[in-house]
Design a protein around this motif. Sequence first.
Motif, mmCIF file in Angstrom:
data_model
loop_
_atom_site.group_PDB
_atom_site.id
_atom_site.type_symbol
_atom_site.label_atom_id
_atom_site.label_comp_id
_atom_site.label_asym_id
_atom_site.label_seq_id
_atom_site.Cartn_x
_atom_site.Cartn_y
_atom_site.Cartn_z
ATOM 1 N N ASP A 10 0.570 -1.646 -0.036
ATOM 2 C CA ASP A 10 -0.032 0.035 -0.355
ATOM 3 C C ASP A 10 0.771 1.726 -0.445
ATOM 4 O O ASP A 10 1.418 1.003 1.229
ATOM 5 C CB ASP A 10 -1.241 -0.034 1.020
ATOM 6 N N ARG A 17 3.124 0.502 2.927
ATOM 7 C CA ARG A 17 2.483 -0.468 4.035
ATOM 8 C C ARG A 17 2.887 -1.501 3.340
ATOM 9 O O ARG A 17 2.498 -1.938 2.266
ATOM 10 C CB ARG A 17 1.158 -0.838 4.771
ATOM 11 N N ASP A 247 -5.725 3.563 -4.171
ATOM 12 C CA ASP A 247 -6.271 2.804 -2.707
ATOM 13 C C ASP A 247 -8.152 3.188 -2.762
ATOM 14 O O ASP A 247 -7.963 2.383 -2.193
ATOM 15 C CB ASP A 247 -5.675 3.321 -2.061
HETATM 16 MG MG LIG Z 1 -4.390 5.229 2.186
#
Ligand SMILES: [Mg+2]
Length: 505
Positions: A10, A17, A247
């Motif tokens: 991510d 992440r 996202d």
């Molecule tokens: Mg985010």
Amino acid sequence: MTAQYVLAIDQGTTSSRAIVFTHAGTIFSSAQIEHDQIFPRAGWVEHNPDQIWTNVREVVGIALTRGNLTHDDIAAIGITNQRETAVVWDRTTGKPVYNAIVWQDTRTQSIVDELGGSEGAEKYKSRVGLPLATYFSGPKVKWILDNVDGAREKAERGDLMFGNTDSWVLWNMTGGVDGGVHITDVTNASRTMLMNIDTLTWNEDIAAEMTIPMSMLPEIRSSSEVYGVGRERGMVPGVPIAGILGDQQAATFGQACFEKGTAKNTYGTGNFMLLNTGTEPVASKNGLLTTVCYKIGDAPQVYALEGSIAVTGSLIQWLRDNLGMFEDARDVEYYARKVETNGGAYFVPAFSGLFAPYWRPDARGALVGLTRFVNKNHIARAALEATAFQTREVLDAMNADSGVDLTELKVDGGMVANELLMQFQADILDVDVVRPQVAETTALGAAYAAGIAVGFWNGEQDVIDNWAEDKRWTPSMENSERERQYRLWKKAVSKTFDWVDSDVV
Ligand SMILES: [Mg+2]
Ligand SMILES: Nc1ncnc2c1ncn2[C@@H]1O[C@H](COP(=O)(O)OP(=O)(O)OP(=O)(O)O)[C@@H](O)[C@H]1O
């Protein structure tokens, strides 16, 4: 033994992440590293793409190590990313020619005005689903070509590549200068202003108007298919990279919003509500964007209406970092709980103008209704309430565009840990607010897209079966009080308009 896990990367606005998911859709191990927010002047926001790539490799390595795993344990990798943020790099050296220009950056306002000409902000809307705004990638690429020494010549020779950070990460993971693939998915492409919303192909006329050579653009693929395999330098040699979703679309996928009429709202740096509208694009009459929600392999694409709010969680960061009001974002709840109300204060965080449903680049932030009574606690509360009020405006637009009133709202993202905000949100919307057990729905959605492509999961039904409710907030505010506060909020918003004159920087 066959691989038991799927890895999601991510690459967000504030951090990168890596999260390893189990077949049940639960988090097995994870890692997260923040990157620098670079503000060269008012309105400009940049990231260093090399730092992002270094961080991505590092979080992948840490997440695997924490789970005591190797790349052999990973069945597939999904990538999700901050959308619109534009990276331009040299295909022969692998070096970015400039920092990434972030979605919040407003430096392209004059390019946007010029492109719109007499037709204005709606000029490309019927073709790409978006109003002309500094938010989207196309004008950012034009800015780099216009302003970085030698960039335009290189681009015209075919030496430069453009991508959102999904493409940048994918190209690097699959080999970079040594055979990296230059690909994006339909959801990211739908945020560039360069993709036809109906055919999912690049629009050469718009690219030409923005003076962007077609050779810079990545190949557009579905959100769930094998794009390539990882190489040594990406820490995951031989593992198929098989899912890409922007996202917000990833969160919609992770929240199992597969049916027309289902919606989610993500509370992160900004807030983004997406409503699944099925296989036909729906044009908004109320300030929402038409965007691609996802496309699984060869199946028809699914569309969404989106309400994008630029500043929500980042207002809490601003109180923390710019005013030093507290040490940690979560402490905002402690202060807000010390008072019963906002004390009459309304905080409209129009830091980069106002996005949905207003699209007012001329607006700037305002804290109004101040008296000597108002203290730090009221301001903390007003900042949280701003998120809820902005969400109400977007939900009203969704209801108006779709003609159906949403009956509950699935939520996720960093701010949904804030219980005061969640109750106030239910109160101001007058609908139930529901938080799932896995709040990392962005990474989860990307994992599902990748896992479905390689047969690790069978399809959407697995996502639906794995989704589980954690907590539900039910409205408890009197109607008259809700409408009184919302009316004052709207009045506060009206005070932010028309601030930017041509000589205000
Ligand atoms: Mg985010
Ligand atoms: N308890 C809390 N109360 C209010 N705001 C919070 C709380 N915890 C985190 N936040 C805010 O939530 C945001 C972080 O949420 P999240 O991690 O979902 O962000 P994000 O948008 O995914 O980040 P990125 O933009 O990198 O993807 C920060 O802006 C932070 O200020």
